[in-house]
Design a protein around this motif. Structure first.
Motif, PDB file in Angstrom:
ATOM      1  N   PRO A  58      -6.342   0.498   7.663  1.00  0.00           N
ATOM      2  CA  PRO A  58      -6.459   0.496   6.136  1.00  0.00           C
ATOM      3  C   PRO A  58      -7.839   0.992   6.123  1.00  0.00           C
ATOM      4  O   PRO A  58      -8.674   0.567   7.283  1.00  0.00           O
ATOM      5  N   SER A  59      -8.413   2.002   5.097  1.00  0.00           N
ATOM      6  CA  SER A  59      -8.978   1.993   4.941  1.00  0.00           C
ATOM      7  C   SER A  59     -10.424   1.230   4.682  1.00  0.00           C
ATOM      8  O   SER A  59     -11.664   1.388   4.470  1.00  0.00           O
ATOM      9  N   SER A  60      -9.977   0.249   4.066  1.00  0.00           N
ATOM     10  CA  SER A  60     -10.827  -0.125   3.352  1.00  0.00           C
ATOM     11  C   SER A  60     -12.078  -1.330   5.133  1.00  0.00           C
ATOM     12  O   SER A  60     -13.053  -1.281   4.113  1.00  0.00           O
ATOM     13  N   THR A  61     -11.752  -0.965   5.769  1.00  0.00           N
ATOM     14  CA  THR A  61     -13.396  -1.454   5.877  1.00  0.00           C
ATOM     15  C   THR A  61     -13.542  -0.580   7.462  1.00  0.00           C
ATOM     16  O   THR A  61     -13.862  -0.757   8.635  1.00  0.00           O
ATOM     17  N   GLU A  68     -17.257   3.505  -0.233  1.00  0.00           N
ATOM     18  CA  GLU A  68     -15.633   2.642  -0.151  1.00  0.00           C
ATOM     19  C   GLU A  68     -15.328   4.499  -0.027  1.00  0.00           C
ATOM     20  O   GLU A  68     -15.352   5.468   0.016  1.00  0.00           O
ATOM     21  N   LEU A  69     -14.691   4.495   1.283  1.00  0.00           N
ATOM     22  CA  LEU A  69     -13.887   5.645   1.991  1.00  0.00           C
ATOM     23  C   LEU A  69     -12.488   5.819   1.269  1.00  0.00           C
ATOM     24  O   LEU A  69     -12.619   6.895   0.661  1.00  0.00           O
ATOM     25  N   CYS A  70     -11.404   5.160   1.141  1.00  0.00           N
ATOM     26  CA  CYS A  70     -10.030   4.950  -0.043  1.00  0.00           C
ATOM     27  C   CYS A  70      -9.890   4.677  -0.798  1.00  0.00           C
ATOM     28  O   CYS A  70     -10.288   3.012  -1.251  1.00  0.00           O
ATOM     29  N   PRO A  71      -9.107   5.190  -1.940  1.00  0.00           N
ATOM     30  CA  PRO A  71      -9.201   4.394  -2.990  1.00  0.00           C
ATOM     31  C   PRO A  71      -8.415   2.963  -2.788  1.00  0.00           C
ATOM     32  O   PRO A  71      -7.781   2.994  -1.648  1.00  0.00           O
ATOM     33  N   ASP A  72      -8.550   2.136  -3.655  1.00  0.00           N
ATOM     34  CA  ASP A  72      -7.478   0.762  -3.335  1.00  0.00           C
ATOM     35  C   ASP A  72      -6.623   0.567  -3.708  1.00  0.00           C
ATOM     36  O   ASP A  72      -6.453   0.064  -5.096  1.00  0.00           O
ATOM     37  N   ARG A  73      -5.567   1.375  -3.785  1.00  0.00           N
ATOM     38  CA  ARG A  73      -4.402   1.594  -4.263  1.00  0.00           C
ATOM     39  C   ARG A  73      -3.230   1.184  -2.783  1.00  0.00           C
ATOM     40  O   ARG A  73      -3.413   1.308  -1.726  1.00  0.00           O
ATOM     41  N   VAL A  74      -1.625   0.501  -3.345  1.00  0.00           N
ATOM     42  CA  VAL A  74      -0.893   1.074  -2.604  1.00  0.00           C
ATOM     43  C   VAL A  74       0.167   2.241  -2.340  1.00  0.00           C
ATOM     44  O   VAL A  74       0.327   3.319  -3.176  1.00  0.00           O
ATOM     45  N   ASP A  75       0.342   3.246  -0.360  1.00  0.00           N
ATOM     46  CA  ASP A  75       1.165   4.083  -0.022  1.00  0.00           C
ATOM     47  C   ASP A  75       1.910   3.981  -0.790  1.00  0.00           C
ATOM     48  O   ASP A  75       3.011   2.573  -0.409  1.00  0.00           O
ATOM     49  N   ASN A  80       3.921   4.497   5.984  1.00  0.00           N
ATOM     50  CA  ASN A  80       2.740   3.630   5.463  1.00  0.00           C
ATOM     51  C   ASN A  80       3.322   3.270   3.808  1.00  0.00           C
ATOM     52  O   ASN A  80       2.516   2.679   3.523  1.00  0.00           O
ATOM     53  N   ALA A  81       4.516   3.107   3.519  1.00  0.00           N
ATOM     54  CA  ALA A  81       4.906   2.767   2.188  1.00  0.00           C
ATOM     55  C   ALA A  81       4.273   1.374   2.315  1.00  0.00           C
ATOM     56  O   ALA A  81       5.349   0.590   3.102  1.00  0.00           O
ATOM     57  N   GLY A  82       4.182   1.106   0.958  1.00  0.00           N
ATOM     58  CA  GLY A  82       3.685  -1.005   0.623  1.00  0.00           C
ATOM     59  C   GLY A  82       2.960  -1.206   1.712  1.00  0.00           C
ATOM     60  O   GLY A  82       2.567  -2.246   0.879  1.00  0.00           O
ATOM     61  N   MET A  83       1.854  -0.290   2.199  1.00  0.00           N
ATOM     62  CA  MET A  83       0.383  -0.774   2.609  1.00  0.00           C
ATOM     63  C   MET A  83      -0.082  -0.256   1.933  1.00  0.00           C
ATOM     64  O   MET A  83      -0.321   1.209   1.898  1.00  0.00           O
ATOM     65  N   TRP A 226       1.880  -2.041  23.914  1.00  0.00           N
ATOM     66  CA  TRP A 226       1.782  -3.095  22.896  1.00  0.00           C
ATOM     67  C   TRP A 226       0.957  -2.127  21.438  1.00  0.00           C
ATOM     68  O   TRP A 226      -0.257  -2.340  21.753  1.00  0.00           O
ATOM     69  N   MET A 227       1.531  -2.565  20.292  1.00  0.00           N
ATOM     70  CA  MET A 227       0.894  -1.729  18.859  1.00  0.00           C
ATOM     71  C   MET A 227       0.577  -4.303  18.349  1.00  0.00           C
ATOM     72  O   MET A 227       1.480  -4.605  17.746  1.00  0.00           O
ATOM     73  N   PHE A 228      -0.811  -3.981  17.207  1.00  0.00           N
ATOM     74  CA  PHE A 228      -0.510  -4.815  16.513  1.00  0.00           C
ATOM     75  C   PHE A 228       0.657  -4.162  15.525  1.00  0.00           C
ATOM     76  O   PHE A 228       0.543  -2.886  14.703  1.00  0.00           O
ATOM     77  N   ASN A 229       0.859  -5.326  14.051  1.00  0.00           N
ATOM     78  CA  ASN A 229       1.626  -5.031  13.459  1.00  0.00           C
ATOM     79  C   ASN A 229       1.121  -4.273  12.571  1.00  0.00           C
ATOM     80  O   ASN A 229       0.293  -5.227  11.711  1.00  0.00           O
ATOM     81  N   ARG A 230       0.594  -2.975  11.475  1.00  0.00           N
ATOM     82  CA  ARG A 230      -0.266  -2.980  10.701  1.00  0.00           C
ATOM     83  C   ARG A 230       0.197  -3.779   9.338  1.00  0.00           C
ATOM     84  O   ARG A 230      -0.962  -4.218   8.445  1.00  0.00           O
ATOM     85  N   LYS A 231       1.511  -4.243   8.923  1.00  0.00           N
ATOM     86  CA  LYS A 231       2.164  -4.951   7.649  1.00  0.00           C
ATOM     87  C   LYS A 231       0.948  -6.017   7.647  1.00  0.00           C
ATOM     88  O   LYS A 231       0.633  -6.908   6.739  1.00  0.00           O
ATOM     89  N   LEU A 232       0.531  -6.498   9.308  1.00  0.00           N
ATOM     90  CA  LEU A 232      -0.608  -8.549   9.213  1.00  0.00           C
ATOM     91  C   LEU A 232      -1.553  -8.108   8.739  1.00  0.00           C
ATOM     92  O   LEU A 232      -2.937  -8.704   8.484  1.00  0.00           O
ATOM     93  N   LEU A 233      -2.154  -5.986   9.168  1.00  0.00           N
ATOM     94  CA  LEU A 233      -3.767  -6.493   9.069  1.00  0.00           C
ATOM     95  C   LEU A 233      -4.535  -4.883   7.562  1.00  0.00           C
ATOM     96  O   LEU A 233      -4.972  -4.382   7.759  1.00  0.00           O
ATOM     97  N   GLN A 234      -3.717  -5.480   6.326  1.00  0.00           N
ATOM     98  CA  GLN A 234      -4.220  -5.527   5.163  1.00  0.00           C
ATOM     99  C   GLN A 234      -5.346  -5.809   4.731  1.00  0.00           C
ATOM    100  O   GLN A 234      -5.693  -6.952   5.398  1.00  0.00           O
ATOM    101  N   PRO A 235      -5.913  -4.924   3.874  1.00  0.00           N
ATOM    102  CA  PRO A 235      -6.658  -5.833   3.145  1.00  0.00           C
ATOM    103  C   PRO A 235      -7.140  -7.142   2.380  1.00  0.00           C
ATOM    104  O   PRO A 235      -6.013  -7.823   2.401  1.00  0.00           O
TER     105      PRO A 235
END
Length: 482
Positions: A58-61, A68-75, A80-83, A226-235
């Motif tokens: 996510p662009s928050s960090t 800020e890089l991107c608006p603080d909203r959910v796709d 990437n829906a829901g994240m 292997w890759m990190f699961n993005r749903k766990l690495l949200q803002p």
């Protein structure tokens, strides 16, 4: 006599150099900064990236602390829906251009020299040269040279393939794919994606989303990842529960495992890590982040070549070291073999602070902009190199399942070091680039009830730390070739 003077000469106007400069502007209001970069505009390697690339996390960090890089909203749609949003190529370049034109240059304290290369130091002066003009100028650096090019990022457009390409072979790089519409009468009948990393995954997803049938796509994947699961690495503020689950899974899996592979197997069972093929045990890990939706798409590609690295491609045939395979005659080969970060350079570790030179490196993997911003904070707020270096030992740039536990151990130790220092702990609490600092500070100010769950992480890490260190030290020995 030098042509001009500056306090800090930064090599590189990419994510690293700009994160450092941005924080230094705030932390040292009296300094002057000069930035040189070979590209024509800010953004470093993003200028060379393929147009459909996006951030993994996510662009928050990402970016710099001040903006800020991107608006603080959910796709709401897509894989990437829901994240929370992933900044895209054009957004990232626009972001860095805005940073330079609206913050840095107007400050009156930043001189920016695009299309310029750093030529080195001659006695007391440094030399820079205009790439197009050929003009060479000397610079007196009153304080320090800052090297923002340590990572030497490689992308397909700047990478030279290490295999032979026979005459008449249809060959391209990811960045050229969006231009296929210009010649619809000569479209390929088949596509082969070459490479097992995130660039190859992005390319395969792009082809599928563009309407190419999975049956028309082949994939050369010598190694799986292997890759990190993005749903766990949200803002952190919005999804702190996922980050808690992620951190607990890391320490528990590391402490319970005798090898890196066993650790990843446990993380895969928990859903913390993802892989494309459940029947293949990946040996590669490059800190990539991916969604479950992307994984589902990639699994629809059934033609996967695992014969090793390609040695030669030609119309109708692809060669490996020990074997050749036939492919459809009108195949377009897509080179995704560039390594974003040259992991072979991992053994070249310099001191972060060394006299009149600062070499920007990772402090915590894989947080590149944060590490650079922290370096600027340390430079402005601490005096002795020994003290600064003790606060930011370079994090290891690992790339395999065997060595990743070393990075986990190093990150936990770095967190402890920075948390135990009053100044750096305060910096983390306000740094937009830190994955949890500002979120936790906000939750504390609001009396957020989620802090109760967060408070259990410390004891959990402490109880598992002996096992983490045991596995981490074994991984360190592998990483260093001991």
């Amino acid at each position: 006599m030098a042509d001009f003077e500056t306090d800090y000469l930064i090599i590189g106007a990419g994510a690293v150099g700009l994160a450092f400069a941005d924080t230094l502007l705030d932390e040292d209001p009296d300094c002057h900064i000069t930035i040189v970069d070979k590209h024509a505009r800010p953004g470093g390697h993003w200028n060379d990236a393929y147009p459909f690339v996006a951030l993994h996390q996510p662009s928050s960090t990402y970016g710099v602390n001040s903006m800020e890089l991107c608006p603080d909203r959910v796709d709401q749609h897509g894989h990437n829906a829901g994240m929370y949003p992933l900044a895209k190529h054009a957004e990232i370049l626009a972001y860095y251009s805005k940073l330079m034109s609206e913050r840095m240059i107007p400050s009156g304290r930043v001189a920016y020299h695009p299309l310029t290369e750093y030529r080195g130091k001659n006695e007391a002066q440094h030399s820079i040269k205009g790439i197009l003009s050929g003009e060479e100028r000397s610079v007196t650096v009153r304080r320090k040279l800052v090297d923002g090019t340590y990572f030497k990022t490689s992308v397909p457009s700047t990478h030279k393939p290490d295999f032979e390409i026979a005459e008449g072979t249809r060959f391209t790089i990811p960045g050229d794919l969006p231009g296929l519409w210009k010649d619809t009468g000569n479209l390929p009948d088949h596509y082969i994606v070459m490479g097992g990393g995130k660039t190859a995954m992005d390319t395969a997803v792009w082809l599928l989303e563009a309407g190419v049938s999975p049956e028309k796509i082949g994939w050369v994947r010598p190694r799986d990842s292997w890759m990190f699961n993005r749903k766990l690495l949200q803002p952190a503020y919005h999804r702190i529960e996922g980050l808690i689950e992620f951190q607990v899974a890391l320490v528990e899996a590391a402490a319970a495992s005798e090898t890196g592979d066993a650790m990843f197997e446990e993380l895969g069972r928990r859903g913390t890590m993802l892989r494309i093929d459940e029947d293949v045990i990946p040996k590669m890990f490059h800190f990539a982040v991916i969604s479950e939706a992307e994984i589902a798409m990639l699994r629809t590609i059934k033609t996967v070549y695992r014969q090793g690295r390609v040695t030669k491609i030609e119309p109708g045939k692809m060669h490996f070291a020990q074997q050749s395979v036939d492919v459809p005659e009108n195949t377009l080969f897509i080179d995704c073999t560039a390594s974003a970060v040259p992991f072979e350079a991992r053994g070249t570790v310099a001191k972060f602070f060394d006299g009149d030179t600062i070499t920007l490196q990772l402090v915590q993997a894989p947080f590149v902009p944060y590490s650079a911003a922290l370096g600027a904070f340390l430079e402005a707020n601490f005096d002795a190199d020994d003290e600064k270096n003790a606060l930011c030992p370079p994090a290891p740039l690992t790339d395999t399942t065997d060595t990743y536990p070393y990075a986990v151990m190093a990150n936990l130790m770095s967190t402890a070091i920075l948390s135990n220092n009053e100044k750096t702990n305060a910096f983390n609490a306000k740094s937009r680039l830190h994955p949890t600092g500002p979120a936790i500070a906000r939750m504390m100010a609001e009396g957020d009830p989620r802090l109760a769950a967060l408070g259990k992480i410390g004891p959990k890490i402490q109880s598992n730390m002996p096992g983490v260190i045991k596995l981490g030290m074994a991984a360190k020995a592998i990483h260093e070739g001991v």
